[in-house]
Design an enzyme around this catalytic site. Structure first.
Site, PDB file in Angstrom:
ATOM      1  N   ASP A 154      -2.062 -14.147 -94.099  1.00  0.00           N
ATOM      2  CA  ASP A 154      -0.953 -13.549 -94.171  1.00  0.00           C
ATOM      3  C   ASP A 154      -0.862 -12.136 -94.944  1.00  0.00           C
ATOM      4  OD1 ASP A 154      -0.012 -15.278 -92.255  1.00  0.00           O
ATOM      5  OD2 ASP A 154       1.069 -16.487 -93.705  1.00  0.00           O
ATOM      6  N   SER A 191       1.866 -25.669 -95.548  1.00  0.00           N
ATOM      7  CA  SER A 191       1.987 -24.838 -96.749  1.00  0.00           C
ATOM      8  C   SER A 191       1.859 -25.255 -98.131  1.00  0.00           C
ATOM      9  CB  SER A 191       3.501 -23.966 -96.522  1.00  0.00           C
ATOM     10  OG  SER A 191       3.728 -23.167 -97.362  1.00  0.00           O
ATOM     11  N   ASP A 198      11.155 -18.583-102.791  1.00  0.00           N
ATOM     12  CA  ASP A 198      10.490 -17.626-103.388  1.00  0.00           C
ATOM     13  C   ASP A 198      10.968 -16.193-103.026  1.00  0.00           C
ATOM     14  OD1 ASP A 198       8.703 -19.319-104.888  1.00  0.00           O
ATOM     15  OD2 ASP A 198       7.404 -19.513-103.395  1.00  0.00           O
ATOM     16  N   ARG A 225       6.483 -17.542-110.498  1.00  0.00           N
ATOM     17  CA  ARG A 225       6.966 -16.360-109.734  1.00  0.00           C
ATOM     18  C   ARG A 225       7.289 -15.483-110.871  1.00  0.00           C
ATOM     19  NH1 ARG A 225       3.792 -18.570-106.267  1.00  0.00           N
ATOM     20  NH2 ARG A 225       4.866 -19.414-104.520  1.00  0.00           N
TER      21      ARG A 225
END
Length: 401
Positions: free
Chosen positions: A14, A175, A124, A95
């Site tokens: 991606d 995922s 996220d 993150r």
């Protein structure tokens, strides 16, 4: 000069396709930024070269493993942070450090926009964009999957059409996000919350059904931070890695939970966090003997709120920073050693010692040498129960009228 966009780059399908996809949609040049937070897998130089091969004008690689362990995992440990009592914030704490490097790269390469690969359904996107707008208020954010209609089938078709240097045929049904603090698995077969996880989804942990012999170890802490295992001094990163190996071999740290996402939906998640869960268990037991009762009770409340803020993408918020000050102060005397046994999916503490312990043997013992004045207990109980006794008398009097 063309505008530049910083892309948070993982090396996967991606984000590799997103390089050209963003360039085509915006006319901007794309700078790919990969941040190593201990996720393992491919060498970062391989990832960097793939980004360049997919059309990035620059590719920036940051080794943030020690930074992540010291400045993000350790505060999480000090807080005993478990979102909704289960989740040790594996993705949530990675993150902010990634955001920090994205904003740094934006300044270095003169970019006006930062892009990430999140969907519009997850947490996220919030963590990235709130963090970016906090550290770089002038920067814009885009998400190709959410904002530029980049679906997986389009990504595969685009990669094949452009002959991008990435494998497009293998499709993982799950995922997965991972770093040194743990591993998160979702979607696919797991979306039916009645389905039990299959063995193939695990990587950090072995099955606890047929474990090796029990593994006993001693962890040394100084002011809430682990500094050694079995007397061997190690960095926080090395300690997490060592416990991932040893606790993972025993199947410790498997978590299956349906949690409340920030966007308002419930989501089934599987986590593996052997090192994190072993450390949190040991740290909590050391706190039990070094933090005063009321202080400890309130810290539990603070830790829960801290966990919620971090989960919700508020790492850089004023409240979270203020709670950090309280938590750091609470760790002043959290030093000593904890002995634990890792076996068959459990991490069990069976010994603790500290020079700053509040445990007083002479007060706790029931044998000869007891210094506790038991004659004080009766008056204490009378006063302690006075308010309830008076209220109960009132209730009985009113009920009888």
């Amino acid at each position: 000069m063309k505008d530049r966009i910083i892309l948070a780059y993982s090396g996967g399908l991606d984000t590799s396709v997103a390089i050209g996809w963003i360039a085509d949609a915006t006319g901007a040049e794309v700078v790919a930024v990969a941040v190593d937070v201990g996720q393992g897998g491919e060498d970062l130089e391989t990832v960097r070269q793939r980004a360049l091969g997919c059309g990035a004008v620059e590719a920036y690689v940051a080794d943030a493993r020690d930074e992540f362990a010291n400045e993000y995992c350790m505060p999480t440990l000090k807080a005993n942070a478990l979102y909704q009592g289960h989740y040790p914030l594996v993705s949530a704490i990675s993150r902010p450090v990634i955001v920090k490097h994205l904003v740094k790269a934006a300044r270095e390469f003169g970019a006006t926009t930062v892009a990430h690969g999140c969907t519009g359904k997850g947490n996220d996107q919030v963590r990235f964009e709130v963090g970016i707008q906090t550290l770089g208020p002038d920067l814009k954010c885009i998400a190709p999957v959410r904002d530029l209609a980049l679906t997986r089938d389009k990504a595969i078709a685009y990669a094949e059409e452009k002959h991008l240097p990435i494998i497009t045929t293998k499709k993982n049904p799950y995922s997965i996000d991972q770093n040194v603090w743990g591993r998160a698995i979702e979607t696919g077969y797991l979306e039916d919350i009645w389905n039990a996880p299959t063995k193939d989804i695990y990587d950090y942990t072995q099955s606890p059904e047929f474990p090796p012999a029990p593994d006993e170890l001693t962890i040394t802490f100084k002011q809430g931070v682990p500094t050694a295992i079995d007397g061997v001094e190690l960095t926080p990163l090395q300690i997490i890695q060592e416990l991932n190996r040893r606790a993972g071999a025993q199947g410790v740290g498997r978590i299956d939970v349906v949690e409340d996402r920030l966007v308002g939906i419930k989501s089934r998640e599987i986590y593996e966090a052997p090192g994190a869960m072993a450390l949190i268990t040991a740290h909590k037991h050391l706190e039990d003997v070094t933090i005063e009762r009321e202080h400890a009770r309130f810290k539990t409340t603070v830790g829960q709120r801290w966990s919620e803020l971090v989960y919700d993408g508020q790492w850089f918020s004023p409240l979270k920073r203020a709670l950090d000050v309280f938590i750091d102060d609470s760790q002043k005397y959290v030093s000593g050693e904890v002995r634990m046994v890792l076996h068959a999916g459990t991490a069990v503490v069976n010994g603790r010692r500290s020079d700053t312990s509040l445990y007083d043997f002479s007060l706790a013992t029931y044998d000869t040498g007891d210094t506790f004045d038991q004659s004080s207990a009766k008056g204490f109980i009378d006063i302690w129960g006075m308010a309830s006794k008076v209220a109960s008398g009132r209730d009985q009097r009113v009920a009888g009228e």
